[in-house]
Design a protein around this motif. Structure first.
Motif, PDB file in Angstrom:
ATOM      1  N   UNK A 187       0.858  -1.185   0.000  1.00  0.00           N
ATOM      2  CA  UNK A 187       0.000   0.000   0.000  1.00  0.00           C
ATOM      3  C   UNK A 187       0.889   1.227   0.000  1.00  0.00           C
ATOM      4  N   UNK A 188       0.673   2.106  -0.973  1.00  0.00           N
ATOM      5  CA  UNK A 188       1.406   3.373  -1.040  1.00  0.00           C
ATOM      6  C   UNK A 188       0.492   4.472  -0.501  1.00  0.00           C
ATOM      7  N   UNK A 189       0.819   4.977   0.695  1.00  0.00           N
ATOM      8  CA  UNK A 189       0.042   6.041   1.315  1.00  0.00           C
ATOM      9  C   UNK A 189       0.733   7.379   1.065  1.00  0.00           C
ATOM     10  N   UNK A 190       0.182   8.428   1.637  1.00  0.00           N
ATOM     11  CA  UNK A 190       0.691   9.771   1.391  1.00  0.00           C
ATOM     12  C   UNK A 190       2.170   9.910   1.750  1.00  0.00           C
ATOM     13  N   UNK A 191       2.552   9.398   2.908  1.00  0.00           N
ATOM     14  CA  UNK A 191       3.943   9.563   3.347  1.00  0.00           C
ATOM     15  C   UNK A 191       4.562   8.253   3.829  1.00  0.00           C
ATOM     16  N   UNK A 192       3.968   7.141   3.451  1.00  0.00           N
ATOM     17  CA  UNK A 192       4.500   5.853   3.904  1.00  0.00           C
ATOM     18  C   UNK A 192       4.112   4.749   2.936  1.00  0.00           C
ATOM     19  N   UNK A 193       4.815   3.629   3.065  1.00  0.00           N
ATOM     20  CA  UNK A 193       4.536   2.426   2.273  1.00  0.00           C
ATOM     21  C   UNK A 193       4.305   1.267   3.231  1.00  0.00           C
ATOM     22  N   UNK A 194       3.255   0.497   2.999  1.00  0.00           N
ATOM     23  CA  UNK A 194       2.918  -0.641   3.844  1.00  0.00           C
ATOM     24  C   UNK A 194       3.109  -1.923   3.047  1.00  0.00           C
ATOM     25  N   UNK A 214       4.424  -7.682   8.924  1.00  0.00           N
ATOM     26  CA  UNK A 214       4.074  -6.441   8.231  1.00  0.00           C
ATOM     27  C   UNK A 214       5.164  -5.401   8.438  1.00  0.00           C
ATOM     28  N   UNK A 215       5.353  -4.552   7.417  1.00  0.00           N
ATOM     29  CA  UNK A 215       6.368  -3.501   7.463  1.00  0.00           C
ATOM     30  C   UNK A 215       5.750  -2.181   7.009  1.00  0.00           C
ATOM     31  N   UNK A 216       6.046  -1.119   7.759  1.00  0.00           N
ATOM     32  CA  UNK A 216       5.669   0.235   7.351  1.00  0.00           C
ATOM     33  C   UNK A 216       6.958   1.012   7.105  1.00  0.00           C
ATOM     34  N   UNK A 217       7.107   1.536   5.894  1.00  0.00           N
ATOM     35  CA  UNK A 217       8.292   2.302   5.515  1.00  0.00           C
ATOM     36  C   UNK A 217       7.918   3.771   5.390  1.00  0.00           C
ATOM     37  N   UNK A 218       8.651   4.615   6.122  1.00  0.00           N
ATOM     38  CA  UNK A 218       8.470   6.057   6.056  1.00  0.00           C
ATOM     39  C   UNK A 218       9.826   6.696   5.809  1.00  0.00           C
ATOM     40  N   UNK A 219       9.880   7.959   5.397  1.00  0.00           N
ATOM     41  CA  UNK A 219      11.188   8.605   5.222  1.00  0.00           C
ATOM     42  C   UNK A 219      12.016   8.540   6.491  1.00  0.00           C
ATOM     43  N   UNK A 220      13.119   7.812   6.450  1.00  0.00           N
ATOM     44  CA  UNK A 220      14.000   7.701   7.608  1.00  0.00           C
ATOM     45  C   UNK A 220      13.568   6.703   8.647  1.00  0.00           C
ATOM     46  N   UNK A 221      12.458   5.970   8.418  1.00  0.00           N
ATOM     47  CA  UNK A 221      11.971   5.025   9.421  1.00  0.00           C
ATOM     48  C   UNK A 221      11.485   3.730   8.781  1.00  0.00           C
ATOM     49  N   UNK A 222      11.731   2.629   9.483  1.00  0.00           N
ATOM     50  CA  UNK A 222      11.233   1.322   9.060  1.00  0.00           C
ATOM     51  C   UNK A 222      10.617   0.643  10.284  1.00  0.00           C
ATOM     52  N   UNK A 223       9.346   0.249  10.196  1.00  0.00           N
ATOM     53  CA  UNK A 223       8.597  -0.303  11.328  1.00  0.00           C
ATOM     54  C   UNK A 223       8.105  -1.695  10.939  1.00  0.00           C
ATOM     55  N   UNK A 224       8.648  -2.741  11.583  1.00  0.00           N
ATOM     56  CA  UNK A 224       8.215  -4.124  11.312  1.00  0.00           C
ATOM     57  C   UNK A 224       7.660  -4.745  12.589  1.00  0.00           C
ATOM     58  N   UNK A 225       6.662  -5.600  12.426  1.00  0.00           N
ATOM     59  CA  UNK A 225       6.166  -6.442  13.521  1.00  0.00           C
ATOM     60  C   UNK A 225       5.408  -7.607  12.917  1.00  0.00           C
ATOM     61  N   UNK A 226       5.271  -8.672  13.704  1.00  0.00           N
ATOM     62  CA  UNK A 226       4.446  -9.783  13.227  1.00  0.00           C
ATOM     63  C   UNK A 226       3.008  -9.313  13.002  1.00  0.00           C
ATOM     64  N   UNK A 227       2.531  -8.391  13.876  1.00  0.00           N
ATOM     65  CA  UNK A 227       1.205  -7.791  13.717  1.00  0.00           C
ATOM     66  C   UNK A 227       1.320  -6.292  14.000  1.00  0.00           C
ATOM     67  N   UNK A 228       0.552  -5.498  13.237  1.00  0.00           N
ATOM     68  CA  UNK A 228       0.617  -4.045  13.362  1.00  0.00           C
ATOM     69  C   UNK A 228      -0.777  -3.441  13.352  1.00  0.00           C
TER      70      UNK A 228
END
Length: 493
Positions: A187-194, A214-228
């Motif tokens: 998913x490509x959102x306004x300021x992040x990618x899921x 699942x992974x959320x990618x933002x400018x300068x940040x990467x957020x991963x977890x088994x569930x989000x």
């Protein structure tokens, strides 16, 4: 022609209207209807330019400007159609359009079951909405008109003013405007990618629920977890199991089995196997505990960290354990409370509380308050000890250079000399124990070893030959050697 019925039961197909009706010459028991043709079968109405009705088979072949209307809610259009009255299945061919009050589907062929109110296609379709900019394409798909749900399969692509989505399998519930992923999805959102394997996205509220990694990618940040769980608008998120949040701008990694974050990472709470890795060019500061709360003021860029219960800290050969820790980046102060212990090389330091300066990715001055003690292992039985009410240590690159002990200072250390045995010249022979009471003691270190000791303000010293030392006199009051609690460097991986 007026109304005609070609069966004598409640499930009869009814020819409502046609300008011209004849019997087919080519097909037995077949009616040929032409001109504004209309059929009715239960709640289904069929319109076309012309049709063949095979009466003995309950089958209609319709041609030209074909339309099916079901209960005034579902409308299907195509160039030609085959309708089976026994199964109530319609097969639409060429220029197929499916429309309800909100959505329009375009494809080259579609099968629609009036009994189950399900339509399906197998050769690409494009779906658009009447009231928004949403457009969806997929190779295969189903539409459940009863609950207004689309189910898409293979090469799913969604574009909307708020997001763009690519998926293997997608379920879209139009009534609640929610997307449900059942396969690899981006998913490509306004300021992040899921990126995820399974999950839900509620478009009205911008709430995202993801699982199976699942992974959320933002400018300068990467957020991963088994569930989000994440809200794009509020920038609030929760992670469950194997959480890994990396901020490349701050060079900080947050690890835990539970994480809660608010907007711009102004506050991050880690629980269950919580760890923070603060990277620099050469060294890494490791912080661990049951619960870690990280605060960041985006206006002043001030940061502070609070760690509670089973605290572990590691940096450049310094290992720390305690039950409460606080670090303020603006002040460069690290506060350790509730039985803090520090290990450096073969030394152990502890007190009721410890205050340390930490900046430039290094420990510098360190203060120990109340019941402060330093222990160095001489051998498995004998330990050099220094004790006092207050201590101040000076460090360089996390190595102790000097320690000043004030108020009720005591030291107990063992005196040895080199062995005179030519077979073991490097072996040290223990000669005795020296105990000194003094108001101030200053220890200086060179290459991690004590280089000199200065006793200030009227010291009193007692030397006891080693053979006369009683076991109860081997330790100062408050002695505790807890090397088994020293964290292992493997914890920082």
């Amino acid at each position: 022609m007026g109304q005609n019925t070609f069966a004598q039961n409640d499930n009869a197909i009814e020819l409502v209207f046609a300008k011209n009706v004849t019997n087919s010459i080519k097909h037995e028991n077949t009616t040929v209807a032409k001109g504004n043709v209309e059929f009715k079968h239960g709640t289904t109405r069929l319109f076309c330019d012309s049709a063949l009705y095979f009466r003995d088979k309950d089958l209609i072949h319709a041609y030209g400007k074909v339309q099916i209307n079901q209960a005034d809610t579902v409308n299907l259009y195509c160039d030609s159609l085959k309708y089976d009255g026994k199964t109530k299945i319609s097969k639409l061919i060429s220029n197929v359009r499916f429309r309800d009050k909100e959505y329009l589907l375009l494809t080259d062929s579609l099968e629609y079951n009036s009994n189950s109110s399900i339509g399906k296609y197998k050769n690409w379709a494009t779906i658009t909405t009447v009231n928004s900019d949403l457009t969806l394409t997929s190779k295969k798909g189903y539409y459940y008109s009863t609950n207004k749900t689309f189910f898409f399969k293979d090469s799913v692509h969604v574009t909307d003013e708020k997001y763009e989505l690519f998926s293997d399998t997608l379920e879209f519930r139009t009534l609640e405007e929610s997307a449900h992923f059942h396969g690899p999805t981006t998913i490509l959102l306004d300021s992040s990618t899921v990126e995820c394997s399974r999950g839900n996205y509620f478009t009205k509220t911008d709430d995202v629920q993801l699982w199976n990694g699942a992974t959320i990618l933002e400018p300068g940040r990467r957020f991963y977890a088994d569930s989000l769980i994440f809200n794009q608008t509020k920038d609030i998120g929760e992670g469950f199991c194997n959480v890994n949040l990396y901020d490349s701008t701050e060079q900080v990694k947050f690890l835990s089995d539970y994480l809660y974050k608010i907007k711009n990472n102004e506050q991050i709470i880690l629980k269950e196997n919580a760890r923070i890795l603060n990277y620099s060019e050469k060294d890494t500061l490791y912080l661990g505990g049951d619960t870690i709360t990280y605060y960041q003021d985006t206006l002043t860029e001030n940061k502070k960290t609070v760690i509670e219960n089973n605290v572990v800290i590691y940096n450049q050969g310094l290992f720390v354990r305690c039950d409460s820790a606080y670090y303020s980046e603006p002040d460069s102060i690290l506060k350790l409370h509730k039985s803090p212990i520090i290990w450096n090389e073969n030394r152990q330091l502890y007190a009721d509380s410890i205050l340390s300066a930490y900046y430039d990715n290094k420990f510098h001055n360190m203060e120990l308050f109340e019941n402060a003690m330093i222990i160095s292992e001489f051998d498995s039985t004998h330990y050099d000890q220094v004790k006092g009410k207050y201590m101040k240590a000076k460090l360089d690159s996390s190595n102790i250079e000097q320690i000043r002990v004030e108020t009720n200072a005591q030291t107990l250390y063992f005196v040895s000399e080199e062995s005179k045995d030519t077979l073991t010249p490097d072996k040290k022979v223990l000669m005795g124990m020296n105990k000194v009471d003094c108001n101030i003691i200053v220890l200086r270190f060179l290459e991690q070893e004590i280089n000199s000791i200065a006793f200030l303000d009227i010291p009193t010293s007692v030397f006891t030959p080693i053979e006369q030392v009683k076991p109860k006199d081997l330790y100062l009051k408050g002695f505790k050697w807890e090397i088994d609690k020293k964290p292992s460097p493997i914890l920082t991986d």
